[in-house]
Design an enzyme around this catalytic site. Structure first.
Site, PDB file in Angstrom:
ATOM      1  N   LYS A   1       0.853  -1.192   0.000  1.00 53.55           N
ATOM      2  CA  LYS A   1       0.000   0.000   0.000  1.00 53.55           C
ATOM      3  C   LYS A   1       0.889   1.241   0.000  1.00 53.55           C
ATOM      4  O   LYS A   1       2.022   1.154   0.483  1.00 53.55           O
ATOM      5  CB  LYS A   1      -0.944   0.036   1.195  1.00 53.55           C
ATOM      6  CG  LYS A   1      -0.357  -0.339   2.549  1.00 53.55           C
ATOM      7  CD  LYS A   1       0.788   0.409   3.119  1.00 53.55           C
ATOM      8  CE  LYS A   1       0.695   1.883   3.377  1.00 53.55           C
ATOM      9  NZ  LYS A   1       1.965   2.461   3.943  1.00 53.55           N
TER      10      LYS A   1
ATOM     11  N   TYR B   1      -4.292   4.035   6.473  1.00 57.41           N
ATOM     12  CA  TYR B   1      -4.766   3.039   7.453  1.00 57.41           C
ATOM     13  C   TYR B   1      -6.070   3.509   8.101  1.00 57.41           C
ATOM     14  O   TYR B   1      -6.987   2.716   8.315  1.00 57.41           O
ATOM     15  CB  TYR B   1      -3.712   2.807   8.544  1.00 57.41           C
ATOM     16  CG  TYR B   1      -2.502   2.034   8.090  1.00 57.41           C
ATOM     17  CD1 TYR B   1      -2.460   0.649   8.211  1.00 57.41           C
ATOM     18  CD2 TYR B   1      -1.396   2.667   7.549  1.00 57.41           C
ATOM     19  CE1 TYR B   1      -1.347  -0.071   7.803  1.00 57.41           C
ATOM     20  CE2 TYR B   1      -0.277   1.963   7.136  1.00 57.41           C
ATOM     21  CZ  TYR B   1      -0.265   0.597   7.267  1.00 57.41           C
ATOM     22  OH  TYR B   1       0.834  -0.117   6.856  1.00 57.41           O
TER      23      TYR B   1
HETATM   24  P1  NAD Z   1      12.372   1.426   2.169  1.00 55.40           P
HETATM   25  O1  NAD Z   1      12.931   2.746   1.789  1.00 55.40           O
HETATM   26  O2  NAD Z   1      12.859   0.815   3.431  1.00 55.40           O
HETATM   27  O3  NAD Z   1      12.592   0.356   1.014  1.00 55.40           O
HETATM   28  C1  NAD Z   1      12.367   0.685  -0.343  1.00 55.40           C
HETATM   29  C2  NAD Z   1      13.188  -0.231  -1.234  1.00 55.40           C
HETATM   30  O4  NAD Z   1      13.059   0.262  -2.569  1.00 55.40           O
HETATM   31  C3  NAD Z   1      14.687  -0.239  -0.910  1.00 55.40           C
HETATM   32  O5  NAD Z   1      15.181  -1.538  -1.051  1.00 55.40           O
HETATM   33  C4  NAD Z   1      15.279   0.660  -1.984  1.00 55.40           C
HETATM   34  O6  NAD Z   1      16.620   0.327  -2.310  1.00 55.40           O
HETATM   35  C5  NAD Z   1      14.359   0.356  -3.165  1.00 55.40           C
HETATM   36  N1  NAD Z   1      14.372   1.386  -4.186  1.00 55.40           N
HETATM   37  C6  NAD Z   1      14.443   1.153  -5.504  1.00 55.40           C
HETATM   38  N2  NAD Z   1      14.453   2.292  -6.185  1.00 55.40           N
HETATM   39  C7  NAD Z   1      14.375   3.279  -5.293  1.00 55.40           C
HETATM   40  C8  NAD Z   1      14.354   4.692  -5.398  1.00 55.40           C
HETATM   41  N3  NAD Z   1      14.376   5.309  -6.575  1.00 55.40           N
HETATM   42  N4  NAD Z   1      14.286   5.403  -4.264  1.00 55.40           N
HETATM   43  C9  NAD Z   1      14.212   4.808  -3.063  1.00 55.40           C
HETATM   44  N5  NAD Z   1      14.227   3.450  -2.898  1.00 55.40           N
HETATM   45  C10 NAD Z   1      14.318   2.703  -4.002  1.00 55.40           C
HETATM   46  O7  NAD Z   1      10.791   1.606   2.197  1.00 55.40           O
HETATM   47  P2  NAD Z   1       9.730   0.747   2.999  1.00 55.40           P
HETATM   48  O8  NAD Z   1       9.414   1.410   4.282  1.00 55.40           O
HETATM   49  O9  NAD Z   1      10.143  -0.669   3.031  1.00 55.40           O
HETATM   50  O10 NAD Z   1       8.412   0.955   2.070  1.00 55.40           O
HETATM   51  C11 NAD Z   1       8.261   0.254   0.847  1.00 55.40           C
HETATM   52  C12 NAD Z   1       6.778   0.148   0.505  1.00 55.40           C
HETATM   53  O11 NAD Z   1       6.130  -0.610   1.519  1.00 55.40           O
HETATM   54  C13 NAD Z   1       6.043   1.474   0.444  1.00 55.40           C
HETATM   55  O12 NAD Z   1       5.089   1.444  -0.578  1.00 55.40           O
HETATM   56  C14 NAD Z   1       5.360   1.589   1.782  1.00 55.40           C
HETATM   57  O13 NAD Z   1       4.163   2.350   1.745  1.00 55.40           O
HETATM   58  C15 NAD Z   1       5.071   0.137   2.079  1.00 55.40           C
HETATM   59  N6  NAD Z   1       5.038  -0.159   3.526  1.00 55.40           N
HETATM   60  C16 NAD Z   1       4.048  -0.945   3.995  1.00 55.40           C
HETATM   61  C17 NAD Z   1       3.991  -1.245   5.341  1.00 55.40           C
HETATM   62  C18 NAD Z   1       2.929  -2.172   5.878  1.00 55.40           C
HETATM   63  O14 NAD Z   1       2.816  -2.328   7.083  1.00 55.40           O
HETATM   64  N7  NAD Z   1       2.169  -2.806   5.016  1.00 55.40           N
HETATM   65  C19 NAD Z   1       4.938  -0.705   6.220  1.00 55.40           C
HETATM   66  C20 NAD Z   1       5.954   0.080   5.701  1.00 55.40           C
HETATM   67  C21 NAD Z   1       5.996   0.350   4.345  1.00 55.40           C
END
Ligand code: NAD
Length: 389
Positions: A150, A234
């Site tokens: 999401k 959420y």
């Molecule tokens: P994060 O920044 O920790 O991870 C993002 C990943 O994308 C990294 O591995 C990064 O290297 C990669 N990536 C590739 N191209 C990129 C770019 N151009 N810029 C930045 N990163 C890039 O993020 P996250 O917190 O893991 O969030 C990822 C997704 O998951 C989002 O859509 C977020 O809304 C969602 N999320 C969901 C939950 C949940 O509980 N369901 C919780 C946190 C995040």
């Protein structure tokens, strides 16, 4: 029996996502009057099957490495068979940890070649929001099912393109709305549908955190917006699944108070109100400017109230309630992290194995996108925005 006792309900697989049948029978929780919501409490049963669905993890960041992959490790229905990352050494470390063949490590350029790997049934997309559409569509073209984090995407158009691509490829698309598979939120839905607090009158919800500078979440192109897209979603989801209704009007305001450079592209805070067809009203707030907002929901009914606090975290969620003529409720499921992610992955695996449409499919993600778009329109115009049914 103490009216303030706390129930610790052990989760041991799918069967215990609802409370044990006898657990509340002495409290007469389930009155005959049904609530205004028309949508029945969603089922959460994932079919069991000997075959495990193979997932390709797209993006090795916090949610994938910290929660989803450890969640899949606990699964009997799902397994990790491939990784996509721009950082080869990190991917190799994770591959060793999860028993993934080095040949099944891909990068963003050769991602489309996942089509040649028959071990991959589905991808899990955990990239910044602005990349969800592209990587979903490319996965569908490669013949893979998609579990996408999401928010679904940055725009209504992108959501529609994702739905069309998966439909055309005859692949399933699920949005990772884990709270719709989580026992505390499911219990709240069940109590509301069974009239524990009478008719729902109003809801309040809040969610957010204090964001660090430099996050992609502060980049409009990658995030699509500010906290509304990330944490406010959420609260929006909760108002919809708790009432079982779709809002018909929104009125919203956004602001930036901390002029410290973090909020040059996206809002710091959004508050919004919604009107639902039955007359239920909701008030929600989300911010990237405070760690003290919490993740909360309060549902006010004609005969009582329910509270989820915390409502949306990875573990230790808590449901409490009080209603006229009924004993107070205090419910905490024993569902430590990362079990929500095990449940979510296995639910999607079950949908693939049994050819069932996920309850949080692309249409569900699109509904939120439409409402969030209207919320931003209202922030811009200062006027209420009507939503079509
Ligand atoms: P994060 O920044 O920790 O991870 C993002 C990943 O994308 C990294 O591995 C990064 O290297 C990669 N990536 C590739 N191209 C990129 C770019 N151009 N810029 C930045 N990163 C890039 O993020 P996250 O917190 O893991 O969030 C990822 C997704 O998951 C989002 O859509 C977020 O809304 C969602 N999320 C969901 C939950 C949940 O509980 N369901 C919780 C946190 C995040």
């Amino acid at each position: 029996m103490s009216p303030n006792r706390r129930y610790f309900l052990k989760q041991t697989g799918y069967a215990t996502l609802a409370a044990p049948s006898g657990a509340f029978s002495d409290q007469k929780l389930f009155a005959q009057t049904s609530n205004k919501g028309t949508q029945p409490a969603p089922e959460n049963s994932a079919p069991m099957n000997d075959r495990r669905i193979g997932y390709c993890i797209v993006g090795l960041g916090r949610i994938s490495m910290g929660e989803f992959m450890p969640g899949v490790r606990l699964s009997k229905q799902s397994r990790i068979v491939a990784l996509v990352s721009g950082h080869r050494p990190k991917a190799e470390r994770m591959a060793t940890d999860y028993g993934v063949s080095p040949k099944a490590i891909y990068d963003y350029d050769n991602y489309d070649t996942i089509r040649h790997n028959p071990e991959i049934d589905a991808v899990y997309i955990a990239l910044p929001n602005g990349m969800h559409a592209e990587y979903t569509i490319r996965a569908a073209h490669a013949g893979k099912h998609v579990l996408c984090e999401k928010p679904m995407a940055n725009s209504i158009k992108e959501c529609e393109q994702m739905i069309a691509a998966c439909k055309q490829a005859n692949r399933k698309l699920m949005i990772a709305y884990r709270c719709q598979y989580e026992p505390t939120n499911l219990k709240a839905i069940e109590l509301l549908r069974n009239g524990y607090i009478g008719e729902i009158i109003a809801l309040e919800s809040s969610n957010g955190f204090n964001i660090h500078p430099g996050e992609w979440r502060l980049n409009k192109k990658l995030a699509g917006g500010g906290p509304l897209m990330d944490t406010g979603i959420y609260s929006l989801q909760a108002t919809r699944y708790l009432t079982g209704e779709e809002p018909k009007e929104v009125q919203a305001y956004s602001s930036v108070i901390d002029h410290d450079g973090r909020f040059n592209e996206v809002e710091e805070t959004v508050v919004w109100s919604m009107r639902f067809p039955s007359g239920v009203l909701a008030n929600c707030a989300t911010t990237y400017g405070s760690s003290f907002i919490g993740s909360k929901v309060r549902v006010i009914g004609s005969k009582g109230e329910l509270k989820l606090d915390p409502a949306f975290g990875y573990q230790e969620l808590h449901l409490s309630g009080q209603a006229q003529g009924k004993s107070p409720l205090d419910i905490a499921f024993d569902n430590p992290a990362p079990r929500q992610f095990t449940t979510e992955a296995d639910y999607f695996s079950g949908c693939i194995l049994e050819n069932k449409e996920p309850k949080t499919n692309g249409d569900e993600g699109l509904r939120d996108e439409r409402i969030m778009t209207a919320i931003y329109q209202s922030c811009g115009s200062g006027k209420p925005i009507r939503l079509s049914a």
